[in-house]
Design a protein around this motif. Sequence first.
Motif, PDB file in Angstrom:
ATOM      1  N   ALA A  78       0.833  -1.209   0.000  1.00  0.00           N
ATOM      2  CA  ALA A  78       0.000   0.000   0.000  1.00  0.00           C
ATOM      3  C   ALA A  78       0.868   1.260   0.000  1.00  0.00           C
ATOM      4  O   ALA A  78       0.575   2.235  -0.698  1.00  0.00           O
ATOM      5  CB  ALA A  78      -0.931  -0.006   1.210  1.00  0.00           C
ATOM      6  N   THR A  79       1.958   1.221   0.774  1.00  0.00           N
ATOM      7  CA  THR A  79       2.851   2.384   0.857  1.00  0.00           C
ATOM      8  C   THR A  79       3.551   2.620  -0.481  1.00  0.00           C
ATOM      9  O   THR A  79       3.611   3.754  -0.970  1.00  0.00           O
ATOM     10  CB  THR A  79       3.893   2.176   1.982  1.00  0.00           C
ATOM     11  N   LEU A  80       4.061   1.551  -1.090  1.00  0.00           N
ATOM     12  CA  LEU A  80       4.715   1.674  -2.401  1.00  0.00           C
ATOM     13  C   LEU A  80       3.747   2.226  -3.450  1.00  0.00           C
ATOM     14  O   LEU A  80       4.103   3.075  -4.261  1.00  0.00           O
ATOM     15  CB  LEU A  80       5.246   0.312  -2.856  1.00  0.00           C
ATOM     16  N   MET A  81       2.505   1.731  -3.416  1.00  0.00           N
ATOM     17  CA  MET A  81       1.509   2.173  -4.388  1.00  0.00           C
ATOM     18  C   MET A  81       1.181   3.658  -4.202  1.00  0.00           C
ATOM     19  O   MET A  81       1.053   4.406  -5.166  1.00  0.00           O
ATOM     20  CB  MET A  81       0.241   1.318  -4.282  1.00  0.00           C
ATOM     21  N   MET A  82       1.071   4.074  -2.937  1.00  0.00           N
ATOM     22  CA  MET A  82       0.778   5.486  -2.663  1.00  0.00           C
ATOM     23  C   MET A  82       1.950   6.375  -3.067  1.00  0.00           C
ATOM     24  O   MET A  82       1.773   7.455  -3.629  1.00  0.00           O
ATOM     25  CB  MET A  82       0.457   5.664  -1.174  1.00  0.00           C
ATOM     26  N   MET A  83       3.182   5.904  -2.801  1.00  0.00           N
ATOM     27  CA  MET A  83       4.366   6.688  -3.172  1.00  0.00           C
ATOM     28  C   MET A  83       4.446   6.846  -4.686  1.00  0.00           C
ATOM     29  O   MET A  83       4.715   7.931  -5.201  1.00  0.00           O
ATOM     30  CB  MET A  83       5.631   6.012  -2.627  1.00  0.00           C
ATOM     31  N   SER A  84       4.195   5.743  -5.398  1.00  0.00           N
ATOM     32  CA  SER A  84       4.237   5.769  -6.847  1.00  0.00           C
ATOM     33  C   SER A  84       3.172   6.724  -7.380  1.00  0.00           C
ATOM     34  O   SER A  84       3.414   7.508  -8.310  1.00  0.00           O
ATOM     35  CB  SER A  84       4.018   4.340  -7.363  1.00  0.00           C
ATOM     36  N   TYR A  85       1.994   6.693  -6.760  1.00  0.00           N
ATOM     37  CA  TYR A  85       0.903   7.599  -7.157  1.00  0.00           C
ATOM     38  C   TYR A  85       1.317   9.054  -6.917  1.00  0.00           C
ATOM     39  O   TYR A  85       1.095   9.935  -7.752  1.00  0.00           O
ATOM     40  CB  TYR A  85      -0.370   7.269  -6.366  1.00  0.00           C
ATOM     41  N   GLY A  86       1.951   9.296  -5.772  1.00  0.00           N
ATOM     42  CA  GLY A  86       2.399  10.645  -5.431  1.00  0.00           C
ATOM     43  C   GLY A  86       3.437  11.178  -6.404  1.00  0.00           C
ATOM     44  O   GLY A  86       3.401  12.343  -6.816  1.00  0.00           O
ATOM     45  N   VAL A  87       4.361  10.307  -6.791  1.00  0.00           N
ATOM     46  CA  VAL A  87       5.428  10.692  -7.728  1.00  0.00           C
ATOM     47  C   VAL A  87       4.840  10.962  -9.116  1.00  0.00           C
ATOM     48  O   VAL A  87       5.147  11.956  -9.766  1.00  0.00           O
ATOM     49  CB  VAL A  87       6.512   9.577  -7.790  1.00  0.00           C
ATOM     50  N   ARG A  88       3.950  10.062  -9.560  1.00  0.00           N
ATOM     51  CA  ARG A  88       3.410  10.183 -10.917  1.00  0.00           C
ATOM     52  C   ARG A  88       2.331  11.250 -11.060  1.00  0.00           C
ATOM     53  O   ARG A  88       2.282  11.958 -12.051  1.00  0.00           O
ATOM     54  CB  ARG A  88       2.846   8.837 -11.385  1.00  0.00           C
ATOM     55  N   ASN A  89       1.451  11.356 -10.059  1.00  0.00           N
ATOM     56  CA  ASN A  89       0.264  12.202 -10.218  1.00  0.00           C
ATOM     57  C   ASN A  89       0.311  13.518  -9.459  1.00  0.00           C
ATOM     58  O   ASN A  89      -0.428  14.444  -9.779  1.00  0.00           O
ATOM     59  CB  ASN A  89      -0.997  11.448  -9.774  1.00  0.00           C
ATOM     60  N   LEU A  90       1.142  13.578  -8.416  1.00  0.00           N
ATOM     61  CA  LEU A  90       1.119  14.780  -7.564  1.00  0.00           C
ATOM     62  C   LEU A  90       2.431  15.551  -7.607  1.00  0.00           C
ATOM     63  O   LEU A  90       2.575  16.566  -6.928  1.00  0.00           O
ATOM     64  CB  LEU A  90       0.786  14.388  -6.107  1.00  0.00           C
ATOM     65  N   GLY A  91       3.407  15.042  -8.352  1.00  0.00           N
ATOM     66  CA  GLY A  91       4.679  15.759  -8.457  1.00  0.00           C
ATOM     67  C   GLY A  91       5.531  15.725  -7.194  1.00  0.00           C
ATOM     68  O   GLY A  91       6.346  16.609  -6.941  1.00  0.00           O
ATOM     69  N   ILE A  92       5.349  14.676  -6.387  1.00  0.00           N
ATOM     70  CA  ILE A  92       6.140  14.554  -5.148  1.00  0.00           C
ATOM     71  C   ILE A  92       7.551  14.061  -5.500  1.00  0.00           C
ATOM     72  O   ILE A  92       7.712  13.121  -6.274  1.00  0.00           O
ATOM     73  CB  ILE A  92       5.479  13.547  -4.175  1.00  0.00           C
ATOM     74  N   THR A  93       8.559  14.702  -4.905  1.00  0.00           N
ATOM     75  CA  THR A  93       9.939  14.250  -5.118  1.00  0.00           C
ATOM     76  C   THR A  93      10.644  13.895  -3.808  1.00  0.00           C
ATOM     77  O   THR A  93      11.767  13.418  -3.809  1.00  0.00           O
ATOM     78  CB  THR A  93      10.778  15.325  -5.842  1.00  0.00           C
ATOM     79  N   LYS A  94       9.992  14.167  -2.677  1.00  0.00           N
ATOM     80  CA  LYS A  94      10.560  13.719  -1.397  1.00  0.00           C
ATOM     81  C   LYS A  94       9.431  13.329  -0.448  1.00  0.00           C
ATOM     82  O   LYS A  94       8.382  13.971  -0.426  1.00  0.00           O
ATOM     83  CB  LYS A  94      11.434  14.783  -0.724  1.00  0.00           C
ATOM     84  N   PHE A  95       9.686  12.262   0.280  1.00  0.00           N
ATOM     85  CA  PHE A  95       8.697  11.746   1.219  1.00  0.00           C
ATOM     86  C   PHE A  95       9.246  11.810   2.636  1.00  0.00           C
ATOM     87  O   PHE A  95      10.439  11.592   2.862  1.00  0.00           O
ATOM     88  CB  PHE A  95       8.365  10.286   0.898  1.00  0.00           C
ATOM     89  N   GLU A  96       8.345  12.083   3.577  1.00  0.00           N
ATOM     90  CA  GLU A  96       8.692  11.977   4.991  1.00  0.00           C
ATOM     91  C   GLU A  96       7.673  11.076   5.673  1.00  0.00           C
ATOM     92  O   GLU A  96       6.515  11.036   5.273  1.00  0.00           O
ATOM     93  CB  GLU A  96       8.675  13.359   5.650  1.00  0.00           C
ATOM     94  N   ALA A  97       8.137  10.380   6.687  1.00  0.00           N
ATOM     95  CA  ALA A  97       7.228   9.584   7.520  1.00  0.00           C
ATOM     96  C   ALA A  97       7.569   9.881   8.969  1.00  0.00           C
ATOM     97  O   ALA A  97       8.743   9.832   9.347  1.00  0.00           O
ATOM     98  CB  ALA A  97       7.404   8.099   7.226  1.00  0.00           C
ATOM     99  N   LYS A  98       6.567  10.228   9.758  1.00  0.00           N
ATOM    100  CA  LYS A  98       6.773  10.473  11.189  1.00  0.00           C
ATOM    101  C   LYS A  98       6.128   9.324  11.954  1.00  0.00           C
ATOM    102  O   LYS A  98       4.930   9.095  11.844  1.00  0.00           O
ATOM    103  CB  LYS A  98       6.145  11.810  11.600  1.00  0.00           C
ATOM    104  N   ILE A  99       6.946   8.620  12.730  1.00  0.00           N
ATOM    105  CA  ILE A  99       6.481   7.379  13.360  1.00  0.00           C
ATOM    106  C   ILE A  99       6.854   7.382  14.840  1.00  0.00           C
ATOM    107  O   ILE A  99       7.960   7.783  15.202  1.00  0.00           O
ATOM    108  CB  ILE A  99       7.150   6.168  12.665  1.00  0.00           C
TER     109      ILE A  99
END
Length: 210
Positions: A123-144
């Motif tokens: 699910a995380t990989l799919m969301m990241m791929s969606y973010g990169v392809r559709n939303l123009g995201i080039t950096k991700f952060e996760a707060k855990i």
Amino acid sequence: AMKINQNTVLKGQRVTLVPYTSAHVPRYHEWMQSEELQRLTASEPLSLEQEYEMQRSWRDDADKCTFIVLDTERWSGQTCADEDCMVGDVNLFLTDTEDPTLGEIEIMIAEPSYRGRGFGKEATLMMMSYGVRNLGITKFEAKIGQENEASICMFTKLHFKEVAVNSVFQEVTLRLDVSDPERRWLLEQTNHVEEKSYIELKLPAGVLET
């Protein structure tokens, strides 16, 4: 606005991501009664009515992208409604108004029997791929939360690096800058994912031909 994904279904091997609709709220509300999930997501319990309001605001907010995570196998059979196949949710928050290319990602596998089986990872990989392809995201952060070792371990496997520890909130910030090789890797990891229309999947057969 983030209605960009309101008709998007992403179908993977283990998980299928669908938009968060009002039909999903009762089940989601049930999950969030769990003290463990409140602790892991640092959230307060809401009333059912508040949860419906929250779902509406999530759908309409320009800085959030949310999918509900379903079990592909159960859901593909079409014998089970979305809410009976729900296992969690995945979110992208555009938290930095100065930098629209930064997305904060959050994954919750709410059903205990689905944890540790690769559902969160896909699910995380799919969301990241969606973010990169559709939303123009080039950096991700996760707060855990620091005690959430399983989640920290999963993000580390997805090439995230620890960049900060907040001892007050007891949380770790992990980060991934999507270089060209990272982008290629991400798209390879998700090249099996099919994108579909949610409305078409929800309509009874034969309706579209008219």
